[in-house]
Design a protein around this motif. Structure first.
Motif, mmCIF file in Angstrom:
data_model
loop_
_atom_site.group_PDB
_atom_site.id
_atom_site.type_symbol
_atom_site.label_atom_id
_atom_site.label_comp_id
_atom_site.label_asym_id
_atom_site.label_seq_id
_atom_site.Cartn_x
_atom_site.Cartn_y
_atom_site.Cartn_z
ATOM 1 N N SER A 168 45.299 29.546 36.029
ATOM 2 C CA SER A 168 44.314 30.589 35.769
ATOM 3 C C SER A 168 43.222 30.074 34.852
ATOM 4 C CB SER A 168 44.989 31.808 35.113
ATOM 5 O OG SER A 168 45.942 32.369 35.978
ATOM 6 N N ARG A 169 42.019 30.521 35.091
ATOM 7 C CA ARG A 169 40.921 30.181 34.206
ATOM 8 C C ARG A 169 41.056 30.969 32.911
ATOM 9 N NH1 ARG A 169 38.351 31.210 38.987
ATOM 10 N NH2 ARG A 169 37.506 33.150 38.145
ATOM 11 N N ASP B 274 39.124 32.869 31.357
ATOM 12 C CA ASP B 274 38.541 34.206 31.303
ATOM 13 C C ASP B 274 39.170 35.167 32.302
ATOM 14 O OD1 ASP B 274 35.532 33.745 33.335
ATOM 15 O OD2 ASP B 274 37.554 32.934 33.536
ATOM 16 N N ASP B 275 40.222 34.744 33.018
ATOM 17 C CA ASP B 275 40.842 35.618 34.007
ATOM 18 C C ASP B 275 41.361 36.901 33.373
ATOM 19 O OD1 ASP B 275 40.277 34.020 36.082
ATOM 20 O OD2 ASP B 275 42.297 33.212 36.368
ATOM 21 N N ARG B 276 41.987 36.766 32.209
ATOM 22 C CA ARG B 276 42.562 37.930 31.547
ATOM 23 C C ARG B 276 41.493 38.945 31.180
ATOM 24 N NH1 ARG B 276 46.276 37.701 26.049
ATOM 25 N NH2 ARG B 276 46.662 39.958 25.886
ATOM 26 N N THR C 229 38.701 39.543 32.768
ATOM 27 C CA THR C 229 37.998 40.114 33.910
ATOM 28 C C THR C 229 38.923 40.763 34.928
ATOM 29 O OG1 THR C 229 38.060 37.969 35.052
ATOM 30 C CG2 THR C 229 36.118 38.450 33.693
ATOM 31 N N THR C 230 40.220 40.706 34.706
ATOM 32 C CA THR C 230 41.186 41.238 35.665
ATOM 33 C C THR C 230 41.837 42.498 35.125
ATOM 34 O OG1 THR C 230 41.660 38.991 36.429
ATOM 35 C CG2 THR C 230 43.247 40.708 37.020
ATOM 36 N N PRO C 231 41.832 43.598 35.891
ATOM 37 C CA PRO C 231 42.525 44.813 35.444
ATOM 38 C C PRO C 231 44.027 44.584 35.357
ATOM 39 C CG PRO C 231 41.029 45.263 37.285
ATOM 40 C CD PRO C 231 41.151 43.779 37.192
ATOM 41 N N THR C 232 44.656 45.220 34.394
ATOM 42 C CA THR C 232 46.112 45.190 34.272
ATOM 43 C C THR C 232 46.607 46.627 34.125
ATOM 44 O OG1 THR C 232 46.121 45.037 31.842
ATOM 45 C CG2 THR C 232 45.956 42.959 33.085
ATOM 46 N N ARG C 233 47.911 46.804 34.137
ATOM 47 C CA ARG C 233 48.449 48.158 33.999
ATOM 48 C C ARG C 233 48.109 48.763 32.646
ATOM 49 N NH1 ARG C 233 54.563 47.662 36.595
ATOM 50 N NH2 ARG C 233 53.892 47.145 38.730
ATOM 51 N N PRO D 238 38.859 46.203 32.718
ATOM 52 C CA PRO D 238 38.923 44.848 32.143
ATOM 53 C C PRO D 238 38.142 44.739 30.847
ATOM 54 C CG PRO D 238 38.464 44.753 34.496
ATOM 55 C CD PRO D 238 38.349 46.194 34.099
ATOM 56 N N THR E 55 34.386 44.155 31.173
ATOM 57 C CA THR E 55 33.628 45.354 31.560
ATOM 58 C C THR E 55 33.416 46.260 30.357
ATOM 59 O OG1 THR E 55 34.577 45.262 33.795
ATOM 60 C CG2 THR E 55 33.586 47.353 33.101
#
Length: 226
Positions: A2-3, A5-7, A9-13, A18, A21
């Motif tokens: 994973s890059r 910045d993935d965390r 830019t990626t929605p999680t529960r 993100p 955003t």
């Protein structure tokens, strides 16, 4: 792999909105001010709706009767606490116990009444849905704006904290709100009688909103221990 910045830019529960955003809208002056203005306008529109349909409700009960405007007012106050730290990352937002209570109240009210409208209107959807001018506002417009309540609540998670006291008081106030709405008949105006199903689901939403806050928020103790 994973890059980095993935965390962000990626929605999680726990963080459906993100981090990147939330930062883009809440850390920059123009977008934050526009959001505050939009919230203020939505509050006035909501108050106008309740005033036009308001029975003889004591002024002291208005915050419990006008549920959606109360949610917007709490959210606006929560967002306004970001003004002193414009241009800084949301992680740098100050945290303390009074702010934890404010952000928790804003979150649970936004979640509860954002979802309540979807449930209440779809409970007797035939009375609301359509594609004429009235339905565009009374169904699609109202549901769309109230789902934005939920989005805004999830954005608050990026700078707000909570405590056990804030969670407990939130649940108590939400249940008191339910008592005023359905025990005394001051529920939001509907085109049908709520019966037993809507009040029951409303109480369930009170617990759901607080349970989500307990799970999704970081605790104030976690923030101050660092």
């Amino acid at each position: 792999m994973s890059r980095p910045d993935d965390r962000a830019t990626t929605p999680t529960r726990r963080r459906p909105v993100p981090e990147a955003t939330a930062e883009s809208y809440l850390s920059h002056g123009p977008s934050l001010v526009m959001l505050l203005v939009a919230s203020a306008v939505a509050f006035l529109v909501g108050v106008r709706f309740y005033v036009d349909t308001m029975p003889a409700v004591s002024t002291l009960l208005w915050p419990l009767y006008a549920d959606s405007p109360t949610a917007i007012a709490l959210a606006t106050l929560s967002l306004a606490t970001l003004l002193p730290t414009i241009g800084q990352p949301l992680a740098a937002t100050p945290t303390n116990r009074p702010l934890a209570y404010l952000h928790t109240f804003a979150f649970v009210w936004l979640i509860k009444y954002g979802l309540w409208v979807v449930i209440a209107l779809n409970r007797r959807v035939g009375l609301y849905i359509g594609f004429d001018a009235d339905a565009l506002y009374a169904y699609w417009g109202i549901i769309g704006t109230h789902l934005l309540f939920v989005v805004l609540a999830f954005a608050i998670l990026h700078y707000g904290r909570t405590t056990r006291g804030a969670l407990g008081l939130s649940l108590g106030l939400l249940l008191a709100n339910d008592l005023v709405d359905y025990g005394f008949g001051y529920h939001p105006p509907l085109r049908y009688e709520p019966g037993i199903v809507v009040p029951t689901l409303t109480v369930v939403l009170s617990f759901v909103a607080v349970a989500l806050a307990a799970w999704q928020f970081d605790r104030l103790s976690d923030a101050t221990a660092a």
